[in-house]
Design a protein around this motif. Structure first.
Motif, mmCIF file in Angstrom:
data_model
loop_
_atom_site.group_PDB
_atom_site.id
_atom_site.type_symbol
_atom_site.label_atom_id
_atom_site.label_comp_id
_atom_site.label_asym_id
_atom_site.label_seq_id
_atom_site.Cartn_x
_atom_site.Cartn_y
_atom_site.Cartn_z
ATOM 1 N N LEU A 1 0.839 -1.194 0.000
ATOM 2 C CA LEU A 1 0.000 0.000 0.000
ATOM 3 C C LEU A 1 0.872 1.241 0.000
ATOM 4 N N ASP A 2 0.339 2.325 -0.579
ATOM 5 C CA ASP A 2 1.096 3.576 -0.646
ATOM 6 C C ASP A 2 0.800 4.507 0.523
ATOM 7 N N LEU A 3 -0.369 4.372 1.134
ATOM 8 C CA LEU A 3 -0.722 5.186 2.297
ATOM 9 C C LEU A 3 -1.698 4.389 3.144
ATOM 10 N N THR A 4 -1.441 4.339 4.451
ATOM 11 C CA THR A 4 -2.327 3.614 5.362
ATOM 12 C C THR A 4 -2.809 4.551 6.458
ATOM 13 N N VAL A 5 -4.096 4.456 6.752
ATOM 14 C CA VAL A 5 -4.735 5.234 7.816
ATOM 15 C C VAL A 5 -5.325 4.235 8.806
ATOM 16 N N HIS A 6 -5.022 4.403 10.074
ATOM 17 C CA HIS A 6 -5.579 3.515 11.101
ATOM 18 C C HIS A 6 -6.455 4.318 12.042
ATOM 19 N N LEU A 7 -7.698 3.852 12.219
ATOM 20 C CA LEU A 7 -8.618 4.449 13.176
ATOM 21 C C LEU A 7 -8.488 3.680 14.489
ATOM 22 N N ARG A 8 -7.937 4.346 15.495
ATOM 23 C CA ARG A 8 -7.679 3.675 16.767
ATOM 24 C C ARG A 8 -8.817 3.916 17.743
ATOM 25 N N LEU A 9 -9.251 2.843 18.374
ATOM 26 C CA LEU A 9 -10.143 2.919 19.527
ATOM 27 C C LEU A 9 -9.410 2.344 20.729
ATOM 28 N N SER A 10 -9.484 3.010 21.868
ATOM 29 C CA SER A 10 -8.947 2.418 23.086
ATOM 30 C C SER A 10 -9.707 1.136 23.383
ATOM 31 N N PRO A 11 -9.124 0.215 24.149
ATOM 32 C CA PRO A 11 -9.855 -1.013 24.470
ATOM 33 C C PRO A 11 -11.225 -0.744 25.081
ATOM 34 N N ALA A 12 -11.312 0.265 25.950
ATOM 35 C CA ALA A 12 -12.601 0.566 26.583
ATOM 36 C C ALA A 12 -13.608 1.073 25.555
ATOM 37 N N ALA A 13 -13.171 1.964 24.665
ATOM 38 C CA ALA A 13 -14.077 2.496 23.645
ATOM 39 C C ALA A 13 -14.486 1.402 22.668
ATOM 40 N N LEU A 14 -13.536 0.537 22.313
ATOM 41 C CA LEU A 14 -13.861 -0.561 21.394
ATOM 42 C C LEU A 14 -14.912 -1.476 22.012
ATOM 43 N N ALA A 15 -14.729 -1.824 23.282
ATOM 44 C CA ALA A 15 -15.699 -2.690 23.953
ATOM 45 C C ALA A 15 -17.056 -2.009 24.061
ATOM 46 N N ARG A 16 -17.053 -0.724 24.349
ATOM 47 C CA ARG A 16 -18.308 0.008 24.525
ATOM 48 C C ARG A 16 -19.085 0.133 23.230
ATOM 49 N N ARG A 17 -18.383 0.293 22.105
ATOM 50 C CA ARG A 17 -19.044 0.572 20.837
ATOM 51 C C ARG A 17 -19.244 -0.660 19.956
ATOM 52 N N THR A 18 -18.752 -1.805 20.391
ATOM 53 C CA THR A 18 -18.954 -3.037 19.639
ATOM 54 C C THR A 18 -20.285 -3.667 20.033
ATOM 55 N N PRO A 19 -21.160 -3.971 19.091
ATOM 56 C CA PRO A 19 -22.442 -4.603 19.429
ATOM 57 C C PRO A 19 -22.240 -5.918 20.177
ATOM 58 N N ASP A 20 -23.201 -6.250 21.029
ATOM 59 C CA ASP A 20 -23.091 -7.458 21.852
ATOM 60 C C ASP A 20 -22.819 -8.699 21.003
ATOM 61 N N GLU A 21 -23.465 -8.782 19.829
ATOM 62 C CA GLU A 21 -23.313 -9.986 19.017
ATOM 63 C C GLU A 21 -21.917 -10.107 18.393
ATOM 64 N N ASP A 22 -21.137 -9.019 18.449
ATOM 65 C CA ASP A 22 -19.786 -9.046 17.867
ATOM 66 C C ASP A 22 -18.685 -8.969 18.916
ATOM 67 N N ARG A 23 -19.046 -9.033 20.181
ATOM 68 C CA ARG A 23 -18.027 -8.864 21.226
ATOM 69 C C ARG A 23 -17.018 -10.014 21.238
#
Length: 220
Positions: free
Chosen positions: A153-175
């Motif tokens: 790849l020529d350019l990469t962008v990463h969207l970071r979520l802290s572990p707490a934010a990731l857990a909070r915003r992930t739907p229950d069925e995908d936890r």
């Protein structure tokens, strides 16, 4: 690390400026850009917004979803439907993504790309036709767990979520996927590997740690 607060629309515009600054050349006729992040971080939405900005800067865009290059269900679910290690190691057919999308847009490539391969919802081939991306065009790929896959790849962008934010915003069925993202953070360290890091804990107020923004782009 310097973090610059920014709105999502201005982030898309600023990233478009950065992509436009990577001028295609005869040796590198196409640009291949990836927006990486957990689904909860919204990488597809940012890639779509970026795709909307680039034509005004003189670039044709081809949008590709990494999820359209997942393996068939028989392989993804070989160890069960909620196996986080399989999600991390097996779901993406990185070889097909390289062969059908990235390699044709590498220096010396044909520009002839297969934009999708497999529909995970129906578990059938998409039967998509090949498309031609003209020189000067930009591939915009979005997905999760993309870095560390050997993708050119020529350019990469990463969207970071802290572990707490990731857990909070992930739907229950995908936890059940959360351990895979923990592995990713530990083994690949995408926050360091990416060219541009966006902190997305607050969905309304992201911040980024790419090159400093010009004064007329910075949010006050």
């Amino acid at each position: 690390m310097r973090l610059t607060p920014i709105t999502w629309p201005r982030l898309a515009g600023t990233l478009a400026d950065r992509v436009a600054g990577l001028t295609p050349t005869a040796a590198r006729p196409w640009l291949r850009v990836a927006v990486d992040g957990a689904p909860a971080a919204g990488p597809a939405a940012l890639a779509d917004a970026l795709a909307g900005e680039l034509p005004a800067r003189g670039h044709r865009v081809l949008r590709v979803r990494a999820a359209d290059f997942w393996r068939p269900a028989s392989l993804r679910f070989e160890y069960g439907r909620e196996d986080s290690d399989a999600y991390y190691d097996l779901w993406l057919d990185a070889g097909a993504l390289r062969r059908e999308v990235l390699d044709p847009l590498a220096p010396g490539g044909s520009g002839r790309v297969l934009p999708s391969l497999w529909d995970a919802a129906t578990d059938r081939a998409t039967r998509a036709g090949y498309v031609e991306l003209p020189p000067g065009g930009v591939l915009l790929l979005d997905g999760q767990l993309l870095l560390g896959q050997g993708l050119d790849l020529d350019l990469t962008v990463h969207l970071r979520l802290s572990p707490a934010a990731l857990a909070r915003r992930t739907p229950d069925e995908d936890r059940w996927t959360l351990p895979a993202f923990g592995r990713y953070a530990d083994e690949v360290r995408p926050a360091e590997a990416a060219d541009v890091l966006v902190h997305a804990d607050d969905p309304r107020h992201p911040a980024w740690s790419g090159h400093p923004l010009p004064p007329d782009h910075a949010d006050g």
